[in-house]
Design a protein around this motif. Structure first.
Motif, PDB file in Angstrom:
ATOM      1  N   ASP A  16      24.238 109.434  33.609  1.00 29.97           N
ATOM      2  CA  ASP A  16      24.193 109.703  35.047  1.00 29.97           C
ATOM      3  C   ASP A  16      23.394 108.643  35.794  1.00 29.97           C
ATOM      4  O   ASP A  16      23.936 107.648  36.260  1.00 29.97           O
ATOM      5  N   HIS A  65      31.176 109.406  36.771  1.00 27.98           N
ATOM      6  CA  HIS A  65      30.209 108.995  37.800  1.00 27.98           C
ATOM      7  C   HIS A  65      30.595 107.640  38.393  1.00 27.98           C
ATOM      8  O   HIS A  65      30.526 107.435  39.608  1.00 27.98           O
ATOM      9  N   LEU A 120      28.394 114.672  44.186  1.00 23.83           N
ATOM     10  CA  LEU A 120      27.827 114.617  42.838  1.00 23.83           C
ATOM     11  C   LEU A 120      26.482 115.324  42.753  1.00 23.83           C
ATOM     12  O   LEU A 120      25.903 115.418  41.667  1.00 23.83           O
TER      13      LEU A 120
END
Length: 384
Positions: free
Chosen positions: A152, A242, A261
């Protein structure tokens, strides 16, 4: 009235590499990348900032890094590898931030040189911010060492530190030059860090990719048992989602209020702050994902069995789904729920929160009902 209009585009691109034993002399991954960045007319400099925890867990790592980098033609390694504590505390230390900026000056790390951060997401956030503000932008390379940062934060474009008790209040959008994920670094993670890092994959799957969520559901037990092969696949697929969002979402630097997100994050950031970061980021996000999934159910968007499925995945991963701060504190409201307004301020405009219209499909709303939030919190408490 006359005026001049300026308009230009800036193209960013960077690679995310997946490897193991990155600093083994036989591993050419980082070496080959730096060779592509070398100049013929002058030598570039490298400054490394290393997580102290990694240095302890991997004895001899600093020396291995130094030997590896000194062997690369066209580059000079700074005389010392800076070793600092990792964890959220580094983002609360302004003196540390300034000391790293001073190191940029001391070792003459110019805009053609590279600052290399090796550690978890908090260290990388700090190092990226140091790079962004020094000389108006020094190139930086990220080497994430936790599940959370590899899938991430380490592959994104955001950097920052905390200020006045507010998470990421100071920061900059500064894409890395490259990211190198070394799965060997995950082998020494504390179980809390291993488990909590997986929640970002759960989050992005829930809002973007039902097939990925189904895969996570099927492999949740194996993942929580620290099986490396499914973990490597989870990290790769999560990082890819991502990066697709950053590249194709139309707003990579978040100039608007939409932050899809950040599903589950509006309460997570406040929980981290209120617990003085005793909760890991991923643990707080797990609570936030559970809360917002329950809220989606109360809206009639998510079938009850799907809400239970989300919460069971989190529990299988040994993650929390509730915290006492979600309840009223005597006659006072829950400080987490009261923090919703603070989240709106952080967005810089209209409140925008992503919820689940269905598994694999996120949808934004712009207001939340306080009573329903307390009901959602009660559901999470009952199911914990």
């Amino acid at each position: 009235m006359e005026y001049l209009l300026q308009n230009f585009d800036v193209n960013f691109n960077y690679q995310v590499h997946f490897t193991t034993h990155l600093f083994d002399p036989a591993n050419d991954c980082l070496r080959n990348y730096l060779h592509t960045q070398a100049a013929t007319a002058y030598r570039k400099k490298l400054l490394v900032i290393l997580d102290q925890g990694m240095a302890v867990q991997h004895p001899g790592l600093a020396g291995q890094i130094a030997t590896y980098l000194r062997s690369i033609d066209g580059f000079d390694l700074a005389p010392e590898i800076l070793t600092i504590e990792g964890g959220e505390a580094v983002k609360n230390d302004l003196a540390l931030f300034l000391s790293l900026v001073n190191a940029i000056d001391k070792y003459k790390i110019d805009r053609h040189s590279f600052l290399i951060g090796i550690g978890g997401g908090s260290l990388l956030d700090l190092v990226g911010f140091v790079a962004a503000v020094s000389h108006r932008g020094v190139k930086h390379i990220r080497i994430p060492t936790t599940v959370l940062s590899q899938n991430d934060s380490g592959v994104g474009v955001k950097n920052g530190i905390n200020f006045n008790g507010k998470k990421n209040f100071l920061g900059a959008f500064a894409p890395p030059q490259a990211v190198f994920n070394d799965s060997h670094f995950l082998t020494t993670l504390h179980s809390r860090d291993w488990n909590s890092g997986m929640v970002e994959a759960v989050k992005v799957a829930l809002i973007k990719d039902l097939a990925f969520f189904n895969w996570i559901d099927a492999h949740a037990a194996a993942l929580s048992q620290r099986q490396m092969e499914p973990m490597q696949e989870l990290i790769y697929r999560c990082a890819a989602l991502h990066m697709q969002h950053i590249g194709n979402g139309g707003d990579p630097f978040e100039s608007g209020s939409s932050r899809p997100l950040d599903f589950g994050h509006w309460s997570a950031h406040k929980l981290e702050q209120l617990t003085q970061f005793a909760l890991r980021h991923g643990e707080a996000v797990a609570i936030g994902v559970a809360l917002d999934s329950a809220y989606s159910y109360l809206l009639g968007w998510l079938p009850e069995q799907d809400m239970h499925r989300v919460i069971q995945v989190l529990k299988t991963m040994q993650l929390p789904i509730w915290h006492p701060l979600l309840e009223q504190q005597g006659n006072a409201p829950s400080p987490v729920i009261a923090g919703l307004e603070e989240f709106r301020e952080h967005l810089g405009g209209q409140l925008t929160v992503t919820l689940l219209r269905a598994l694999g499909r996120g949808e934004e709303i712009h207001e939340m009902d306080t009573e329903k939030l307390y009901q959602a919190a009660a559901i999470c408490k009952a199911l914990q």
